[in-house]
Design a protein around this motif. Structure first.
Motif, short mmCIF file in Angstrom:
data_model
loop_
_atom_site.label_atom_id
_atom_site.label_comp_id
_atom_site.label_asym_id
_atom_site.label_seq_id
_atom_site.Cartn_x
_atom_site.Cartn_y
_atom_site.Cartn_z
N ALA A 108 0.84 -1.20 0.00
CA ALA A 108 0.00 0.00 0.00
C ALA A 108 0.88 1.25 0.00
CB ALA A 108 -0.94 -0.01 1.20
N ALA A 109 1.93 1.24 0.80
CA ALA A 109 2.86 2.38 0.85
C ALA A 109 3.53 2.58 -0.51
CB ALA A 109 3.89 2.17 1.95
N GLU A 110 3.96 1.49 -1.13
CA GLU A 110 4.57 1.60 -2.46
C GLU A 110 3.56 2.15 -3.46
OE1 GLU A 110 7.84 -2.04 -2.14
OE2 GLU A 110 6.00 -2.39 -3.26
N LEU A 111 2.34 1.67 -3.42
CA LEU A 111 1.29 2.12 -4.34
C LEU A 111 1.07 3.62 -4.23
CD1 LEU A 111 -1.02 1.26 -6.34
CD2 LEU A 111 -2.49 1.14 -4.31
N LEU A 112 1.07 4.13 -3.00
CA LEU A 112 0.82 5.56 -2.79
C LEU A 112 2.08 6.42 -2.87
CD1 LEU A 112 -1.87 5.38 0.03
CD2 LEU A 112 -2.19 5.72 -2.43
N GLY A 113 3.22 5.78 -3.11
CA GLY A 113 4.46 6.52 -3.29
C GLY A 113 5.11 7.03 -2.02
N LEU A 114 4.84 6.38 -0.90
CA LEU A 114 5.49 6.77 0.36
C LEU A 114 6.96 6.35 0.34
CD1 LEU A 114 2.49 6.98 1.27
CD2 LEU A 114 3.22 6.07 3.45
N SER A 115 7.77 7.09 1.05
CA SER A 115 9.16 6.69 1.27
C SER A 115 9.15 5.51 2.23
CB SER A 115 9.95 7.85 1.88
OG SER A 115 9.98 8.94 0.99
N ALA A 169 -6.69 0.13 -7.44
CA ALA A 169 -5.54 -0.74 -7.17
C ALA A 169 -5.44 -1.05 -5.67
CB ALA A 169 -4.25 -0.08 -7.66
N TYR A 170 -5.75 -0.06 -4.84
CA TYR A 170 -5.70 -0.27 -3.40
C TYR A 170 -6.74 -1.30 -2.97
CZ TYR A 170 -5.96 0.47 1.59
OH TYR A 170 -5.99 0.26 2.95
N THR A 171 -7.95 -1.18 -3.49
CA THR A 171 -8.98 -2.15 -3.08
C THR A 171 -8.60 -3.56 -3.49
OG1 THR A 171 -10.32 -1.71 -5.05
CG2 THR A 171 -10.87 -0.47 -3.05
N GLN A 172 -7.83 -3.71 -4.54
CA GLN A 172 -7.33 -5.04 -4.92
C GLN A 172 -6.36 -5.56 -3.85
OE1 GLN A 172 -8.69 -6.87 -7.42
NE2 GLN A 172 -10.03 -5.08 -7.49
N LEU A 173 -5.53 -4.68 -3.34
CA LEU A 173 -4.63 -5.06 -2.24
C LEU A 173 -5.43 -5.48 -1.00
CD1 LEU A 173 -1.80 -2.34 -2.18
CD2 LEU A 173 -1.56 -4.76 -2.71
N VAL A 174 -6.48 -4.73 -0.70
CA VAL A 174 -7.33 -5.03 0.46
C VAL A 174 -7.94 -6.42 0.30
CG1 VAL A 174 -9.43 -4.39 1.70
CG2 VAL A 174 -7.78 -2.62 1.05
N LYS A 175 -8.46 -6.69 -0.87
CA LYS A 175 -9.09 -8.00 -1.12
C LYS A 175 -8.08 -9.13 -1.03
CE LYS A 175 -12.70 -6.10 -4.05
NZ LYS A 175 -13.19 -5.95 -5.44
N HIS A 212 -9.92 8.74 -5.43
CA HIS A 212 -8.45 8.78 -5.50
C HIS A 212 -8.00 7.94 -6.70
CE1 HIS A 212 -4.24 8.09 -4.45
NE2 HIS A 212 -4.35 9.12 -3.63
N PRO A 213 -7.01 8.41 -7.45
CA PRO A 213 -6.56 7.67 -8.64
C PRO A 213 -6.02 6.26 -8.36
CG PRO A 213 -5.16 9.60 -8.23
CD PRO A 213 -6.30 9.67 -7.28
N LYS A 214 -5.59 6.00 -7.14
CA LYS A 214 -5.06 4.67 -6.79
C LYS A 214 -6.08 3.81 -6.05
CE LYS A 214 -0.81 5.77 -8.08
NZ LYS A 214 0.09 5.08 -8.92
N MET A 259 -5.99 8.14 1.19
CA MET A 259 -6.66 8.31 -0.10
C MET A 259 -7.84 9.28 0.01
SD MET A 259 -6.47 4.67 -1.99
CE MET A 259 -7.18 3.82 -0.60
N GLY A 260 -8.54 9.24 1.12
CA GLY A 260 -9.62 10.19 1.35
C GLY A 260 -10.96 9.86 0.74
#
Length: 183
Positions: free
Chosen positions: A39-46, A175-181, A170-172, A165-166
């Motif tokens: 999730a962090a990689e998807l959102l571009g976190l360090s 993809a995020y919901t796929q990670l959640v599933k 959100h554009p991601k 994401m809020g």
């Protein structure tokens, strides 16, 4: 105003097999940490990783190390606080990190000392409650209570990433919901 995500960092502390083998909920911990990492990689976190004396105690478990991005920095440490690892403070400064999302083991030792030091240096702290663990589960509650009293936050990883994401706009989000599933 700058995007708050740009000032967040995910710190994975000491996911080494020698420690993981003593953790009662090892598989669940690794599953949730993998989710948080992706999730962090998807959102571009360090993202950064620490290892306690890897020459002696071994590297990060392959379950995680084989899945993170190739440029993820790994810092060797001997102190219990991850912030004492050579180069980690430079990583925080270079990436302008104002708030750390902390995952790792053990909660009453390295996670606690890292959080205390970060808070003392005016770096915000959120412990990902599903991505931290300890050998003795009874040690968790007093440690988290103390950190909460010191203005740390403790929340599940899914809660944090949905908050970042809020909205479903959100554009991601897809993809995020796929990670959640999957997680």
């Amino acid at each position: 105003m700058s995007d708050p995500i740009n000032h967040l960092g995910l710190l994975l502390i000491d996911y080494q097999d020698i420690f993981l083998n003593t953790i009662p909920d090892r598989e669940q911990l690794l599953q949730r940490t993998h989710f948080a990492l992706k999730a962090a990689e998807l959102l571009g976190l360090s993202i950064a990783v620490t290892e306690q004396l890897p020459g002696k105690l071994g590297p990060t478990t392959e379950t995680l190390s084989s899945t993170w991005e190739i440029n993820t920095p790994v810092f060797e440490k001997s102190a219990f606080s991850a912030l004492e690892a050579e180069g980690l403070q430079r990583w925080i400064e270079t990436n302008q990190i104002e708030h750390l999302l902390i995952a790792g083991i053990e909660t009453p030792i390295c996670v606690y000392q890292t959080a205390i030091q970060a808070l003392g240096e005016d770096i915000g702290v959120t412990l990902l409650s599903d991505c931290i663990s300890e050998r003795r589960p009874q040690d968790r509650k007093p440690v988290l209570e103390q950190l909460l009293a010191m203005d740390a936050h403790v929340l599940p990883s899914e809660t944090i990433f949905y908050s970042l994401m809020g909205s479903a706009g959100h554009p991601k989000f897809r993809a995020y919901t796929q990670l959640v599933k999957a997680g």
